[in-house]
Structures are given as C-alpha cells and as structure tokens.
Design an enzyme around this catalytic site. Sequence first.
Site, PDB file in Angstrom:
ATOM      1  CG  HIS A 355      -0.242   0.115   2.544  1.00  0.00           C
ATOM      2  ND1 HIS A 355       0.153   1.309   3.099  1.00  0.00           N
ATOM      3  CD2 HIS A 355       0.116  -0.846   3.438  1.00  0.00           C
ATOM      4  CE1 HIS A 355       0.718   1.090   4.267  1.00  0.00           C
ATOM      5  NE2 HIS A 355       0.710  -0.218   4.500  1.00  0.00           N
ATOM      6  CB  CYS A 374       2.154  -3.300   5.201  1.00  0.00           C
ATOM      7  SG  CYS A 374       0.570  -3.857   5.853  1.00  0.00           S
TER       8      CYS A 374
END
Length: 425
Positions: A355, A374
């Site tokens: 992301h 992430c």
Amino acid sequence: MRDQQQGMSKSHQGLVIGGVSVAAILIAATAAVAVAPNWAGTGDNVPAAISTSTSAAPTPTPTTASNAPEPTVAAGLAYNAFPADGAAQVNPVTAPEIRAEGGVIESVTLRTAGGEPVTGTLSEDNSVWTATDRLAFATGYIFEFVLSDAEGNAVTESHSFSTVMPANEADAAMYPRDGSTVGTGQPIEINFSEPVIIRDEVESAITVTSSSGQTGAFYWLSDTKVRYRAEEFWAPNSTITVDMELFGVDYGNEMIGNFDDQLVFNTHNTRLAVVDNETKMMKVYIDGNLAETFPITLGTEEWPSTIGFHVVMEQYESTRFTAESIGLEPGDEAYYEPTVVNHASRISNGGAFVHEALPAAQEALGNFNVSHGCIGMSPEGAKYFYDTFGPGDVVEVRNTGYGPMFMWDGFGDWNTPWSEYNSQP
C-alpha cells in the site's frame, strides 16, 4: 503497517454452489510449512513460468443387486425392489430398480409424493426396470409396479421411500470464481459446508484440467478446506477447468454431496514483484522481464514481514486500518490511530498489504523499515502496483529473516515444497 481493513474491495468473492453460501477465503485451522525454495532467481530477468451436522440416521448407501436382500414373494411372484419399502435417508445417487424373479414386469410408476414422475427403462426381457432420472434430496417417492408370470398370474405392489434430508446434505464453494481471470499464482480453494472425512472419495470426484497440460495435487488445510495447485505456477494465458461430480458422494459422518458443477477460470500474463529487504527495493517483472523498480519499506524487527511467496488476495482503492485488528490497544508502544491508506493490495489474512506509505513514512522508502509487516510504497509506486497487479499475482519477499509465510495465512501454498505438497497423507 499491518492491518485488517474496512473499505470497498476491488475484487475477490466466493462462488456459491449447491444453494448454501460459503466464504471462499477463510483462515484454516492447521497448515504444514517448510522453507521456501528460491525459485524466482536473483537476476534482472526471471523466467515467465517459475517452478515453484450430526444426524442419528444411518449413513446412506446406494443399494445394488450385489447387496440386495432376499427377494420378496407376493401371490407366488418373487421380486426385488430397490430401495426397499419404507427406506429412509436414501442416497439420491441410487437408481431405483425392480427385478422380477421368474416373471415379467408389466408396468412401473415411480413418482414423488407430489406427483412428479421419474422415468426409467425396461430390459429387453421385461425382467428389470431401472430409473434413468436422478432422484432429489429430501423427497418422498411412491413406487408402484405390476408383475405377472407365464400362467397369467399378476400382482400389483406399492412401495414408498424417502431420500437424504437437508441435515445430511453437503455443498461447497470454490475460488477463483467461474469465468474469472486471475494471476498465475492463484491456487484453487474449495470450502465445504460440512467436514470431509472420506477425502479420497471427494478428491476422486473432482477433476482439474488445464489447457497447458499441467497437473497438480490436493492439500487439505482442514476437514472443510482443500487447496489444489500445480507443481509450478499456472502457465500464463491458460484455461483451468474444475469438474466437481459431488452429487451423491459420501463425505463421511453421514453427509452426502448435493451437486455437480463445472467451473472454468483463466490466467493472464505473468506478473511478479520481488521485494528485497537488503536493498529496500521492489523489482516488478512482467512476463519475466524487469519492468519497474520502486523503493519500499517493510516491517520492523518487532513486526517483521514474512519471506516467501505471497499471492494478491483482494484490493482496495482506499481503506481504513485499525491497530485493534492486529491486537494492539491504546497505550501500546506500536499503537496507531485509525488510518486511511490508499491503493492497498492484501497479501495475507493476517493483515499484510502492499500500500501507499503514509506521508510521514515516505522518507523511509529505500532506507529503513517502519511498517507493521506491510510493504509501503510511494504514491506512484502503490498506484502502479494496484493498477498492474490483481488477485492471483505474486509477490516474493526476501531477506527479512522471518517466515516463510504460512500456507493458511492467505495463499502461502508456494512456500511448501512440491515433494511435501504432493504427498500429504
């Protein structure tokens, strides 16, 4: 940042089969994981195809001539009728049959209690009548037939029976969806509405074929979830067909499959993102050729990113991350307030995404790690990934010292060596 999210998903839905909705992506209870082989290579060019209800009823069993009871004798005429008069929980795969012993069958009527007829065929010598229509679940049937002998003696008989009730029906849902196009790393996942005890019977009823000629193997994550993949990633631009002939198949534990279906999905070209913790860079390969390079940030030592192959599961143009979803509470050192992130692509059930990194984390890209596991990217990098990658495409993470990614934490199937995947008891 690692998180579960709330937002509008770009894709990834389960397919409902047999009348009961079953989620296509669930966290399984158990898994077997081994060290991930370095199948992707290390150079700027990598191959396009990379090696890589409980019921008190008895278990329903079809009745055939081989396990038939002694003939019934009526008015001097002997016959066998299957199912037997008064039988309950009959498997609908059973083909009702009348066999005359020493006489002939004059007429047969098989219908539901509501009057719907069931057709059948009579043998050339008029001694055997066999239904050709498939029976239905949870249905009562009336079997009426007339027999006669050479002396002209005749007898009319009427039997009744009922088939497996809803409490003993079992269905399933498969991902990918029928008619969809996915990346070459997408395993097939089938979720069953009831536990499968007789796995061999169920596996034998499912046939997977591919236009590339690839064959694969089943791997059970639990009694209700099975995966299937080939030894290597699916060939690009290929078609995979899944034929499920589960109607009447005994799952065990008194559960019977209630449907047949054929589902077909396709793969597009090969898309692979290789993320290296040592360089803090992502290299994107399209059809084996280096297409783009982006700086990234990964998980910290306290929240490390897992190594190995990850498969994109679903995507959100914009979504909200909350620390509570990964077990953090206000006051915890790693806690953060609910945060909206852009261009988020899920790669694990545990909350790992590719992301856009938050503005404050942009300086970390290519330099150091700041996320909760992430893969953080620049706005342009995250948008490129979001626009280029989709469900079934592959992200390989290297050199974090943690993992590999568990099979059940998303689609970590490719992190289990083929020798193990192909030999599950």
